[in-house]
Scaffold this motif. Sequence first.
Motif: not given
Lengths: 280, 294
Positions: B69-70, B73-74, B77, B156-157, B160, B246-247, B249
């Motif tokens: 998941r990370v 997210q990375t 991002w 989360p959105s 981010m 959730t953010t 990275i």
Amino acid sequence: MRVAKGTMNIIGQILRYLAIACLLFVALFPYFWMISTSFKPMAEYFAHPLRWLPKDWTLQHYKDVLNGTFVKSFANSLKVSLSVTLVSIVLSLSASHTFARGKFPGKNAFMLMILGIQFLPMVVFISPLYFVMQRFDLVDTLWAIGIADIVLVLPLSVWMLTGYFRNIPVELEEAAAIDGCSRLGVLFRVAFPVALPGVAATAIFGFITTWQEYMLASIFSSSVASRTVPVALAYFEGEMFVDYGGLMGASTLMSLPVVLLFIMFNRQFQKGLVAGAVKG
Amino acid sequence: MQLLPQVRRHKHQYLAIAPAMLTILLVVGYPLLYNMVISFFGRGEDWSSFVFVGAINYLKLFKSSSFWRVVAQTVAWAIGSVSLQFALGLIGALLMNRPFRGRGIVGGLMLLPWTSSFAVAALVWKWLFHPQLGAINDILLRLGLISQEINWFANPSTAMAAVIIANVWKYFPFMMTMLLAGLQGIPQQLYEAAAIDGATAWDAFRHVTMPQLSPVIAVSLLLAATWAINAFSIVYLMTGGGPAHTTEILPVYIYRLAFNAFDFGPAAAASMLLFVAVLVISVFYLRMLNREGD
């Protein structure tokens, strides 16, 4: 037709200036807000509707900040940034000059390695550096941060200085050599003075990089004794309450040296950005 | 000790580069190696003792859903940051390309976000995104774009989006400066030739500007992407990786593993993976560059 074209041009011009103004607004607004908040008394933060400029300008936040531990952090940051920058430049001078001028086996490998270091994630260093500093009892001292920052700055300095030295026409150095200048003499009497703007740009870059470094600085400092400014900023956020006024005041103070340097060396800065990244 | 003839011939040069290179080897190489070694160790009885566990750290990471998941997210991002930086930078470069009065000052002012410290950028933007007291919500409300304050850091959105915006703000001047330098290196004759051939402004942009700019674009994108993937401070200081990771990275995830959970082994393993990923991307990219450049 001609009139229409002229009008189109004017409209085009106006749109351009508008767009540039918008972009400028985006770039500067956060700074404006930071400074405005720092001069606003806290009561005004809660005003509805939100005021952009303070009604009652106040220096209270700055007084609080300057009376607190922030000054020590500022001094710490100055010490670290200045010394790391100095050490890095001194160490890189002869190496960069040699990379710029010389041909020897392994040169390309070294240069590639230095380039590669720019892409290294700094997180790779947090565990090992922490253990090393622990073993030498250096945690919570400025030495730890200084040494860690050298990781950041030294390769970059070598890279940038090599580029600047390469830009000096070889003839200058050859002429000096003919006049009987030794190898070291060429470096100090000819190359260094001519590349001085480049050296300055590299130094400023190094200073700014260490000035704003947060991750390593936060790992190595547990008390005010070794705290640097970025870490100190984070401390304005308490558990229950955030001192926004103090935070913005401290942020403004922290940005001052960088902005000052930037104003003084604007042109070199812009050139340095491009040269450092594209060279090679 | 008998020196190889090559070494002896270039003795002066090796001596000259020695102080810098030895320091680099020591300060960069040693921790790197140490990190690689740690990645094969796990925790012993107390937090400072280590037990050799082989490749288990890596296996655990590959099996861990939070790790992937990370990673996702990375990637999100990085793509978000770099594309917005590029868009803003390109627009800025095109706007600044033609001379006008005060261009030097405007150019300098536009660079100010780039000179800001990560901590300052993160915390000022955090303040700007404050749900009730922040200027962003204020502006959006005044413009009528939203009817109710957005709680940026609760979703989360939006969280981010907030960190991406802060990151784009800091880095777009770099992109703009690079692209502007590239634009100014395009020979005027190409545009004149295109005009003679009856090209419109858009045609000229597509067939002259973009191709000429592509090497600069490639380098800038690579640098921007690497900086984004390696970024730590902005995200950590703005959201701490939240809400609910959730953010988060990769660098933030690794930091948390190392200094919150004191799981140095897995943290080292994850950072080696990150390192290898960045290396692969850069090599792949640079090779692509070399092929085009000739």
